[in-house]
Design a protein around this motif. Sequence first.
Motif, PDB file in Angstrom:
ATOM      1  N   TYR A 275       0.838  -1.199   0.000  1.00 12.75           N
ATOM      2  CA  TYR A 275       0.000   0.000   0.000  1.00 12.75           C
ATOM      3  C   TYR A 275       0.875   1.253   0.000  1.00 12.75           C
ATOM      4  N   PRO A 276       0.334   2.357  -0.514  1.00 16.88           N
ATOM      5  CA  PRO A 276       1.015   3.632  -0.266  1.00 16.88           C
ATOM      6  C   PRO A 276       1.019   3.908   1.230  1.00 16.88           C
ATOM      7  N   ALA A 277       2.046   4.559   1.724  1.00 17.97           N
ATOM      8  CA  ALA A 277       2.144   4.826   3.154  1.00 17.97           C
ATOM      9  C   ALA A 277       0.958   5.669   3.624  1.00 17.97           C
ATOM     10  N   ALA A 278       0.249   5.183   4.639  1.00 23.51           N
ATOM     11  CA  ALA A 278      -0.892   5.890   5.216  1.00 23.51           C
ATOM     12  C   ALA A 278      -1.210   5.264   6.566  1.00 23.51           C
ATOM     13  N   ARG A 279      -1.858   6.025   7.427  1.00 25.67           N
ATOM     14  CA  ARG A 279      -2.171   5.505   8.753  1.00 25.67           C
ATOM     15  C   ARG A 279      -3.390   4.588   8.726  1.00 25.67           C
ATOM     16  N   PHE A 280      -4.408   4.946   7.936  1.00 27.61           N
ATOM     17  CA  PHE A 280      -5.636   4.176   7.883  1.00 27.61           C
ATOM     18  C   PHE A 280      -5.899   3.695   6.458  1.00 27.61           C
ATOM     19  N   ARG A 281      -6.577   2.579   6.338  1.00 28.19           N
ATOM     20  CA  ARG A 281      -6.952   2.019   5.047  1.00 28.19           C
ATOM     21  C   ARG A 281      -8.464   2.123   4.866  1.00 28.19           C
ATOM     22  N   PRO A 282      -8.935   2.590   3.695  1.00 24.29           N
ATOM     23  CA  PRO A 282     -10.390   2.622   3.476  1.00 24.29           C
ATOM     24  C   PRO A 282     -10.960   1.223   3.432  1.00 24.29           C
ATOM     25  N   ALA A 283     -12.257   1.139   3.653  1.00 20.47           N
ATOM     26  CA  ALA A 283     -12.922  -0.163   3.727  1.00 20.47           C
ATOM     27  C   ALA A 283     -12.736  -0.971   2.450  1.00 20.47           C
ATOM     28  N   LYS A 284     -12.751  -0.310   1.290  1.00 17.87           N
ATOM     29  CA  LYS A 284     -12.627  -1.041   0.031  1.00 17.87           C
ATOM     30  C   LYS A 284     -11.319  -1.821  -0.038  1.00 17.87           C
ATOM     31  N   VAL A 285     -10.240  -1.250   0.516  1.00 17.48           N
ATOM     32  CA  VAL A 285      -8.947  -1.940   0.520  1.00 17.48           C
ATOM     33  C   VAL A 285      -8.943  -3.062   1.539  1.00 17.48           C
ATOM     34  N   ARG A 286      -9.398  -2.768   2.754  1.00 15.40           N
ATOM     35  CA  ARG A 286      -9.379  -3.781   3.812  1.00 15.40           C
ATOM     36  C   ARG A 286     -10.221  -5.003   3.440  1.00 15.40           C
ATOM     37  N   LEU A 287     -11.383  -4.774   2.876  1.00 15.69           N
ATOM     38  CA  LEU A 287     -12.273  -5.887   2.548  1.00 15.69           C
ATOM     39  C   LEU A 287     -11.738  -6.705   1.374  1.00 15.69           C
ATOM     40  N   PHE A 288     -11.117  -6.036   0.403  1.00 20.23           N
ATOM     41  CA  PHE A 288     -10.540  -6.788  -0.711  1.00 20.23           C
ATOM     42  C   PHE A 288      -9.364  -7.636  -0.238  1.00 20.23           C
ATOM     43  N   VAL A 289      -8.537  -7.086   0.634  1.00 15.66           N
ATOM     44  CA  VAL A 289      -7.400  -7.849   1.152  1.00 15.66           C
ATOM     45  C   VAL A 289      -7.880  -9.048   1.955  1.00 15.66           C
ATOM     46  N   GLU A 290      -8.989  -8.909   2.679  1.00 13.06           N
ATOM     47  CA  GLU A 290      -9.538 -10.056   3.414  1.00 13.06           C
ATOM     48  C   GLU A 290      -9.934 -11.179   2.457  1.00 13.06           C
ATOM     49  N   ILE A 291     -10.478 -10.815   1.304  1.00 12.23           N
ATOM     50  CA  ILE A 291     -10.826 -11.828   0.301  1.00 12.23           C
ATOM     51  C   ILE A 291      -9.567 -12.504  -0.225  1.00 12.23           C
ATOM     52  N   LEU A 292      -8.540 -11.722  -0.497  1.00 19.56           N
ATOM     53  CA  LEU A 292      -7.269 -12.306  -0.948  1.00 19.56           C
ATOM     54  C   LEU A 292      -6.714 -13.280   0.089  1.00 19.56           C
ATOM     55  N   LYS A 293      -6.782 -12.895   1.346  1.00 16.60           N
ATOM     56  CA  LYS A 293      -6.290 -13.768   2.413  1.00 16.60           C
ATOM     57  C   LYS A 293      -7.054 -15.090   2.433  1.00 16.60           C
ATOM     58  N   SER A 294      -8.364 -15.007   2.266  1.00 14.54           N
ATOM     59  CA  SER A 294      -9.166 -16.235   2.291  1.00 14.54           C
ATOM     60  C   SER A 294      -8.814 -17.142   1.118  1.00 14.54           C
ATOM     61  N   LEU A 295      -8.557 -16.566  -0.051  1.00 15.91           N
ATOM     62  CA  LEU A 295      -8.172 -17.379  -1.206  1.00 15.91           C
ATOM     63  C   LEU A 295      -6.785 -17.991  -1.009  1.00 15.91           C
ATOM     64  N   GLU A 296      -5.889 -17.256  -0.375  1.00 17.33           N
ATOM     65  CA  GLU A 296      -4.559 -17.797  -0.092  1.00 17.33           C
ATOM     66  C   GLU A 296      -4.650 -18.966   0.882  1.00 17.33           C
ATOM     67  N   ARG A 297      -5.496 -18.824   1.924  1.00 15.79           N
ATOM     68  CA  ARG A 297      -5.663 -19.921   2.880  1.00 15.79           C
ATOM     69  C   ARG A 297      -6.232 -21.151   2.187  1.00 15.79           C
ATOM     70  N   ALA A 298      -7.218 -20.927   1.314  1.00 17.84           N
ATOM     71  CA  ALA A 298      -7.818 -22.061   0.601  1.00 17.84           C
ATOM     72  C   ALA A 298      -6.820 -22.706  -0.334  1.00 17.84           C
ATOM     73  N   ARG A 299      -5.966 -21.911  -0.928  1.00 18.16           N
ATOM     74  CA  ARG A 299      -4.963 -22.450  -1.865  1.00 18.16           C
ATOM     75  C   ARG A 299      -3.963 -23.342  -1.156  1.00 18.16           C
ATOM     76  N   LYS A 300      -3.692 -23.064   0.104  1.00 15.04           N
ATOM     77  CA  LYS A 300      -2.687 -23.818   0.856  1.00 15.04           C
ATOM     78  C   LYS A 300      -3.241 -25.118   1.444  1.00 15.04           C
ATOM     79  N   LYS A 301      -4.569 -25.245   1.454  1.00 17.13           N
ATOM     80  CA  LYS A 301      -5.155 -26.465   2.032  1.00 17.13           C
ATOM     81  C   LYS A 301      -4.865 -27.662   1.107  1.00 17.13           C
ATOM     82  N   PRO A 302      -4.549 -28.830   1.709  1.00 16.38           N
ATOM     83  CA  PRO A 302      -4.260 -30.014   0.881  1.00 16.38           C
ATOM     84  C   PRO A 302      -5.500 -30.502   0.157  1.00 16.38           C
TER      85      PRO A 302
END
Length: 302
Positions: A275-302
């Motif tokens: 991210y660009p340096a900033a103290r707070f992240r808007p909801a659109k960024v935080r929620l999209f990153v949460e989706i990415l995290k969930s896909l990464e977790r699913a990708r790692k499952k056997p």
Amino acid sequence: MSELLNLNRLAYFTAVIETGSFTAAGERLGVAKAVVSHQVGRLEEELGVTLILRTTRRLQATEAGRAFYDRAVLILREAESAFGEISKDAAEPTGTLTLAAQIDYGGAVVAPAVTLFRERYPHMRVDVAFDDTVVDLVDAKVDVAVRVGWLADSSNQAQRLGTFQQHLVCPPALVAQLPAGFGPRDLTGLPFVANHALRLPTRWLFSRGEWDRETVEVMPAVEADKTPTAYALVLAGVGLSVFPDFLVAGDIAAGRLVRLLADWTLPEGGIHVVYPAARFRPAKVRLFVEILKSLERARKKP
């Protein structure tokens, strides 16, 4: 000037006018009567005018006080509206989400994440750029980028999503050409597709166990400018190459590619959101990153 823009004092003043007394205004605002009286007095001092006539029996707004009240109500309403919009943006996704990602990870993981994001927030617009060139996030007005591999130092803020393995793969038809006891050093005699999106596309360090290390410098038969090009060439049967696991997993499972030297490992890479340096992240960024995290977790499952 900053004193004239004290919104708290405007709120105290309008509450007095609307309730008719300092006591009632204090009850509405949850503060003592003396606090309300003091703040309204300070406001009058700052403006240099009398806003309220005080008698022992009642309060009455002066002509200047009535005119100022009309303006103060509008100012407070606009401030409340602006605060509400900003607070909503902090809690709910709004506007356009601008993304950047490398081509291979973008197609394999970011594109499905965009689909999920749009399903959950259909009012959102998304501007996506898949490119292996690292862009300046501020200049390109990018909200969040996904970088795969090894991060360079920068002023950006990064968060690790996960890791990936690198797999040596080849088309099934090429397996018959492998020598008996095929090992890392045998790569030099096989048609290798070099991917120039990588920093060192022809030099590979293989490890096995705690002590076995083999560094191999290959002489490429074919050279490609970017990952999708190299990948298409390997799938077409041109030769073998190294790709991240998230790109080849499906083709290996389907038998379109064969993983070679599975008992050897290549250096593990990181997957980061940047991210660009900033103290707070808007909801659109935080929620999209949460989706990415969930896909990464699913990708790692056997």
